[in-house]
Structures are given as structure tokens and as C-alpha cells.
Design a protein around this motif. Structure first.
Motif, PDB file in Angstrom:
ATOM      1  N   ALA A 153      -8.660  -3.812 -15.552  1.00 30.08           N
ATOM      2  CA  ALA A 153      -9.974  -4.108 -14.962  1.00 30.08           C
ATOM      3  C   ALA A 153      -9.896  -4.075 -13.440  1.00 30.08           C
ATOM      4  O   ALA A 153     -10.776  -3.510 -12.778  1.00 30.08           O
ATOM      5  CB  ALA A 153     -10.464  -5.473 -15.441  1.00 30.08           C
ATOM      6  N   ILE A 154      -8.835  -4.663 -12.890  1.00 23.65           N
ATOM      7  CA  ILE A 154      -8.694  -4.675 -11.423  1.00 23.65           C
ATOM      8  C   ILE A 154      -8.649  -3.239 -10.901  1.00 23.65           C
ATOM      9  O   ILE A 154      -9.335  -2.884  -9.939  1.00 23.65           O
ATOM     10  CB  ILE A 154      -7.411  -5.445 -11.007  1.00 23.65           C
ATOM     11  CG1 ILE A 154      -7.533  -6.930 -11.382  1.00 23.65           C
ATOM     12  CG2 ILE A 154      -7.138  -5.265  -9.504  1.00 23.65           C
ATOM     13  CD1 ILE A 154      -6.245  -7.724 -11.216  1.00 23.65           C
ATOM     14  N   LEU A 155      -7.854  -2.392 -11.560  1.00 26.43           N
ATOM     15  CA  LEU A 155      -7.691  -1.022 -11.067  1.00 26.43           C
ATOM     16  C   LEU A 155      -8.911  -0.161 -11.368  1.00 26.43           C
ATOM     17  O   LEU A 155      -9.269   0.718 -10.579  1.00 26.43           O
ATOM     18  CB  LEU A 155      -6.412  -0.399 -11.633  1.00 26.43           C
ATOM     19  CG  LEU A 155      -5.144  -1.061 -11.078  1.00 26.43           C
ATOM     20  CD1 LEU A 155      -3.896  -0.460 -11.705  1.00 26.43           C
ATOM     21  CD2 LEU A 155      -5.077  -0.935  -9.547  1.00 26.43           C
ATOM     22  N   ASP A 156      -9.540  -0.412 -12.494  1.00 25.11           N
ATOM     23  CA  ASP A 156     -10.784   0.292 -12.820  1.00 25.11           C
ATOM     24  C   ASP A 156     -11.769   0.122 -11.665  1.00 25.11           C
ATOM     25  O   ASP A 156     -12.455   1.057 -11.256  1.00 25.11           O
ATOM     26  CB  ASP A 156     -11.355  -0.293 -14.116  1.00 25.11           C
ATOM     27  CG  ASP A 156     -12.566   0.478 -14.591  1.00 25.11           C
ATOM     28  OD1 ASP A 156     -12.353   1.492 -15.275  1.00 25.11           O
ATOM     29  OD2 ASP A 156     -13.707   0.092 -14.247  1.00 25.11           O
ATOM     30  N   LEU A 174       3.101  -4.947  -8.308  1.00 24.26           N
ATOM     31  CA  LEU A 174       2.403  -3.653  -8.372  1.00 24.26           C
ATOM     32  C   LEU A 174       1.157  -3.646  -7.495  1.00 24.26           C
ATOM     33  O   LEU A 174       0.881  -2.661  -6.800  1.00 24.26           O
ATOM     34  CB  LEU A 174       2.034  -3.310  -9.819  1.00 24.26           C
ATOM     35  CG  LEU A 174       3.215  -3.138 -10.787  1.00 24.26           C
ATOM     36  CD1 LEU A 174       2.710  -2.652 -12.143  1.00 24.26           C
ATOM     37  CD2 LEU A 174       4.264  -2.179 -10.242  1.00 24.26           C
ATOM     38  N   LEU A 175       0.404  -4.748  -7.520  1.00 28.09           N
ATOM     39  CA  LEU A 175      -0.829  -4.768  -6.718  1.00 28.09           C
ATOM     40  C   LEU A 175      -0.503  -4.639  -5.236  1.00 28.09           C
ATOM     41  O   LEU A 175      -1.227  -3.975  -4.492  1.00 28.09           O
ATOM     42  CB  LEU A 175      -1.631  -6.039  -7.006  1.00 28.09           C
ATOM     43  CG  LEU A 175      -2.269  -6.092  -8.408  1.00 28.09           C
ATOM     44  CD1 LEU A 175      -3.021  -7.406  -8.620  1.00 28.09           C
ATOM     45  CD2 LEU A 175      -3.204  -4.905  -8.659  1.00 28.09           C
ATOM     46  N   ASN A 176       0.610  -5.225  -4.814  1.00 30.50           N
ATOM     47  CA  ASN A 176       0.995  -5.077  -3.407  1.00 30.50           C
ATOM     48  C   ASN A 176       1.342  -3.626  -3.087  1.00 30.50           C
ATOM     49  O   ASN A 176       0.898  -3.075  -2.089  1.00 30.50           O
ATOM     50  CB  ASN A 176       2.172  -5.994  -3.068  1.00 30.50           C
ATOM     51  CG  ASN A 176       2.535  -5.939  -1.593  1.00 30.50           C
ATOM     52  OD1 ASN A 176       1.665  -6.064  -0.737  1.00 30.50           O
ATOM     53  ND2 ASN A 176       3.806  -5.712  -1.297  1.00 30.50           N
ATOM     54  N   LEU A 177       2.128  -2.993  -3.957  1.00 32.62           N
ATOM     55  CA  LEU A 177       2.489  -1.588  -3.734  1.00 32.62           C
ATOM     56  C   LEU A 177       1.245  -0.708  -3.694  1.00 32.62           C
ATOM     57  O   LEU A 177       1.163   0.251  -2.934  1.00 32.62           O
ATOM     58  CB  LEU A 177       3.432  -1.098  -4.836  1.00 32.62           C
ATOM     59  CG  LEU A 177       4.840  -1.718  -4.845  1.00 32.62           C
ATOM     60  CD1 LEU A 177       5.546  -1.423  -6.167  1.00 32.62           C
ATOM     61  CD2 LEU A 177       5.664  -1.186  -3.680  1.00 32.62           C
ATOM     62  N   LEU A 178       0.268  -1.057  -4.531  1.00 38.39           N
ATOM     63  CA  LEU A 178      -0.952  -0.247  -4.615  1.00 38.39           C
ATOM     64  C   LEU A 178      -1.954  -0.591  -3.523  1.00 38.39           C
ATOM     65  O   LEU A 178      -3.008   0.040  -3.416  1.00 38.39           O
ATOM     66  CB  LEU A 178      -1.601  -0.422  -5.996  1.00 38.39           C
ATOM     67  CG  LEU A 178      -0.789   0.162  -7.160  1.00 38.39           C
ATOM     68  CD1 LEU A 178      -1.311  -0.327  -8.502  1.00 38.39           C
ATOM     69  CD2 LEU A 178      -0.801   1.692  -7.108  1.00 38.39           C
ATOM     70  N   GLY A 210       0.769  -1.243   0.000  1.00 38.44           N
ATOM     71  CA  GLY A 210       0.000   0.000   0.000  1.00 38.44           C
ATOM     72  C   GLY A 210       0.794   1.284   0.000  1.00 38.44           C
ATOM     73  O   GLY A 210       0.216   2.360   0.122  1.00 38.44           O
ATOM     74  N   VAL A 211       2.129   1.221  -0.171  1.00 38.71           N
ATOM     75  CA  VAL A 211       2.902   2.478  -0.142  1.00 38.71           C
ATOM     76  C   VAL A 211       2.553   3.387  -1.327  1.00 38.71           C
ATOM     77  O   VAL A 211       2.833   4.584  -1.296  1.00 38.71           O
ATOM     78  CB  VAL A 211       4.442   2.246  -0.097  1.00 38.71           C
ATOM     79  CG1 VAL A 211       4.858   1.538   1.184  1.00 38.71           C
ATOM     80  CG2 VAL A 211       4.937   1.512  -1.325  1.00 38.71           C
ATOM     81  N   ALA A 212       1.960   2.796  -2.372  1.00 39.67           N
ATOM     82  CA  ALA A 212       1.578   3.610  -3.535  1.00 39.67           C
ATOM     83  C   ALA A 212       0.061   3.697  -3.674  1.00 39.67           C
ATOM     84  O   ALA A 212      -0.461   3.989  -4.754  1.00 39.67           O
ATOM     85  CB  ALA A 212       2.190   3.031  -4.806  1.00 39.67           C
TER      86      ALA A 212
END
Ligand code: GP9
Ligand code: MN
Length: 430
Positions: A116-119, A318-322, A25-27
Motif C-alpha cells: 500500500a505504501i509503495l502503491d 527498504l523504505l529508507n533505500l527507496l 533514496g539510493v534505490a
């Protein structure tokens, strides 16, 4: 059928690795840029030629304390080249053993891809490419992946002028500059993928953009590579300065990656010259498959990481960072920052690299010394067999997912199925 899905899930849950919580979640909520660096190889990082640093802008990013850089990151593409790279980056699924999955299955299959995941996390998603939308079947595949927008050549004011194009499409500098106009208008947070093309074989550069001499290996296929790589570096440099000036940099995470080799293994004498060696072994050629992978974000705890990984591992990272939940997806990679990663990196033909053993062209090497292992001890045999099984099973399971369109039987919790018909990338008449 759906029983195939059960066996895939079993394989994945056996091999699942928990992500690095320090980076979780740092990003969160940041804009994401994915900058596709066409044919850029890792050996070009910090490379000197013609009395100059070839890629000062990318090198600076690579060494920045705000950048997570990876020096054992491999391309894992097969015949699908760019398309395989895109498939891995945005789905954590391998390309197919033959052909391009984007072309063969991109239109019809069900996917649970990054856009799609981020949308569904409130992001606006857009892909940019300075060529015709049909190349690699992007126009159909991107709908299946849930991209809100796909800006291809006809969207760019300068797109069709001959002097603004080279090789596979718009010149990178012009393309990135024009794309920035659209990026600026996207509702935030956004996920924007920018696909460069100029550093693509046959590496054509025009005289006004020539700023470094060609290599002197005497192999005419290889020698101009350094000139278009330099041009790509300048393009990235200009884009990064724009990002800073626009104020977007501070709330964005910029991901840069080389999609695959530019110089193929058919050019061994030239490769040897570039690496300063008399001759190249299969071990050298395995190393030559490394491509740059960097994640840049102001305030990110950066550094050069030595973990062995590849394109398949990008999405979980990326998903972890986000800070996006990623516990029940069908993905074949693992977080590059996880502490207990497997680190066996599959090549599409079943060869592999790892921190201990490398298999390339069927030959085995000690990864730490580069020495060929002509005869394996019993212990080595066991280790190598385990690695081989993991690689073979991983590739086969991913192929099953794509060939059987297995994601149509599956939905990660909270994920809404993509409605392909909801997207239209045709430019409406002005
Ligand atoms: C063309 C570009 C090149 O759109 O992406 O694809 P490649 O030949 O590298 O697979
Ligand atoms: Mn490519």
C-alpha cells in the motif's frame, strides 16, 4: 481503544532510530523484487558438502560488491512460520504469540503495509506463489495489505500438472520462470514478491533435479534438506540470469531472505554434525536461527554487515533505500544500516540475541565468546534486564496493535486508507 494506540506510539517514539542518510533514496524509483527463500538458513551460505559448494549462485550474490549482506540477521517467527515472516517483512509488526496473524486478523484488520505504501508512490504491486491462494489466508490478507495482483497457482499454465509440482506447490524453477512472464508485463516501477516453496519440509526432490547427495547425519528428516536447498539455489541462479537478460536488473533492487529455520531444534544431534560440533548448546541453537538477508542492486555500495537485526527491521530498511518518508508509521523495526541501532533482536517467545548477550531457552550467554553465564553480575543483570524489558514491551505493543486492530485509528501523514474491496484476485475466464 485509541488510548492503547497512544501508549504504543509513546513506546515507538522513545525507541525510534534515524535511518542511515548515506543510503537514503539510493534505490528511489527502482523496481523491487522480494524473493522469499523458503526455510533457508544462514549456515548454508558458503557451506561445502559432497565435495561441492552447495549454493554457488546465492553465495555469489552474498559476496558481490553490489550486495548488502547481513551475517547476524535472525528469523523471528512463531507458530505462523511463513505467515509471520511475511507479516514482519511487509508491516514491521510481529506475528502473534500463538497462531498466525494473517489467518486470524488478515481479513479484517487495517494495515499500512509495504504494497500500500509503495502503491501510493506510483508502484504496481504483485505477489506470486505456486500454490492455492487460501494458504495462510493470503488471498484476503493481501487485499488488506494493498496488493494490486496476487498470482497464485491457477494463473500458471503449468500450475496444475502433477509433474510440475512437488510438496507445497509448483517446483521453484518452473514457478519462477512462469512468474517472470507476468513480471515482464507489470507497469514499472513495480514491487514483486515471489514466494518459493520447494525447500520446505519434508524436502522432496525428484530424480531429474537431484544434483547433490543428501547429508549423512542419519536423521532422515534433516538429510534431504541440502538437496532442496541446492535446487532453490539453482532456481535463484536461473531467475537472476533472466533478470539480467531481460534488462530489468539495472533498474531493480532485489531483496532475498530466508523466512525461518528448516531444521528445527528437535534435531540436535544432526545439527551438531552439520556444524562440526560434538554437541550443541542453546547458544549454538540461537545462532542457528540466522537466515540470509541480502539486498542486491547494480551500483549499490555493498558489503557484509555485522549489525544484529531481524525480519522486523526489513521494511524500515527498504523504505529508507527507496527514499520513502517513514517518520510517523507504526513499525517495530529499525533501519539495518542505521549507525546507532539498538541491535537487540527479539525472538517470538521473549528470548533474544544482541552483540553482547544472548538469551535462548532461558539460558544466558556472552555473545562474543559463546560462554554460558550461569550467574550474572549486578551490571550484567541490569543490562540484560533492560534488554528483556525492551523485548517484552516491543512484542506486547505489537500484539496490541494487531489484537486491537489499532491501525484503524491511525493514518501516517499522506497515507491513504486501503480499500480492500477494490481488489479481486480471481482469475477471469479466458
Ligand atoms: C505454503 C508455504 C509454507 O504456502 O508458504 O508455509 P510454512 O509451512 O513454511 O509456514
Ligand atoms: Mn516457510
Amino acid at each position: 481503544d485509541s488510548s492503547d494506540l497512544t501508549s504504543v506510539q509513546k513506546f515507538l517514539s522513545k525507541n525510534r532510530v534515524a535511518p542511515n542518510v548515506e543510503y537514503s533514496g539510493v534505490a528511489k524509483g527502482k523496481n523491487v523484487f522480494i524473493i522469499h527463500l523458503e526455510s533457508l538458513q544462514q549456515f548454508m551460505i558458503d557451506y561445502k558438502w559432497d565435495g561441492q559448494e552447495v549454493m554457488p549462485n546465492i553465495d555469489k550474490l552474498y559476496h558481490s560488491s553490489d550486495t548488502l549482506s547481513f551475517d547476524n540477521f535472525y528469523n523471528q517467527v512463531g507458530q505462523g512460520k511463513t505467515a509471520d515472516a511475511e507479516m514482519m517483512l511487509e508491516n514491521s509488526l510481529y506475528g502473534l504469540p500463538e497462531g498466525s496473524a494473517m489467518v486470524m486478523d488478515g481479513t479484517t484488520n487495517t494495515f499500512q503495509a509495504a504494497p500500500a505504501i509503495l502503491d501510493q508512490q506510483g508502484y504496481t504491486t504483485a505477489a506470486f506463489h505456486g500454490d492455492v491462494p487460501s494458504f495462510w489466508n493470503r488471498d484476503n490478507t493481501y487485499k488488506s495489505w494493498g496488493y494490486d495482483y496476487f498470482f497464485s497457482k491457477s494463473y500458471f499454465a503449468n500450475g496444475n500438472k502433477a509433474s510440475y509440482n512437488l510438496g507445497y506447490g509448483m517446483k521453484d524453477k518452473i514457478f519462477l520462470k512462469d512468474a517472470a512472464q507476468y513480471v515482464q508485463q507489470l507497469p514499472q516501477p513495480f514491487y514483486a514478491k515471489l514466494i518459493t516453496v520447494t525447500n520446505h519440509y519434508p524436502y522432496i526432490i525428484d530424480s531429474q533435479n537431484e544434483s547433490i547427495k543428501p547429508f549423512n547425519t542419519g536423521d532422515s528428516t534433516v538429510d534431504p534438506y541440502v538437496q532442496t536447498a541446492r535446487y532453490l539455489d539453482q532456481s535463484v541462479g536461473e531467475f537472476m540470469s533472466w533478470l539480467k537478460k531481460s534488462g530489468l536488473e539495472k533498474n531493480s533492487m532485489v531483496v532475498l531472505y530466508g523466512d525461518h529455520y528448516g531444521i528445527s531444534n528437535n534435531h540436535k544431534p544432526a545439527i551438531a554434525k552439520l556444524l562440526g560440533k560434538k554437541k550443541v548448546t542453546n547458544y549454538d541453537l540461537a545462532n542457528f536461527q540466522k537466515v540470509p538477508f541480502m539486498i542486491h542492486m547494480p551500483g549499490l555500495k555493498g558489503g557484509i554487515k555485522h549489525t544484529y537485526g531481524g525480519e522486523i527491521d526489513v521494511l524500515p530498511t527498504l523504505l529508507n533505500l527507496l527514499g520513502v518518508k517513514n517518520t510517523d508509521t507504526i513499525q517495530f523495526g529499525s533501519d539495518l544500516l542505521a549507525t546507532n541501532r539498538k541491535q537487540t533482536v527479539a525472538f517470538r517467545d521473549g528470548d533474544f540475541v544482541s552483540p553482547t548477550y544472548t538469551k535462548y531457552g532461558g539460558d544466558y550467554y556472552d555473545s562474543t565468546t559463546g560462554k554460558q553465564l550461569k550467574k550474572l553480575t549486578a551490571t550484567q543483570k541490569r543490562t540484560v534486564n533492560d534488554m528483556q524489558n525492551y523485548v517484552t514491551n516491543s512484542l506486547a505493543a505489537s500484539d496490541k496493535v494487531i489484537n486491537g486492530d489499532l491501525l484503524r485509528f491511525y493514518q501516517p501523514s499522506g497515507f491513504k486508507k486501503v480499500i480492500k474491496g477494490a481488489y479481486n484476485y480471481k482469475k477471469s475466464a479466458a
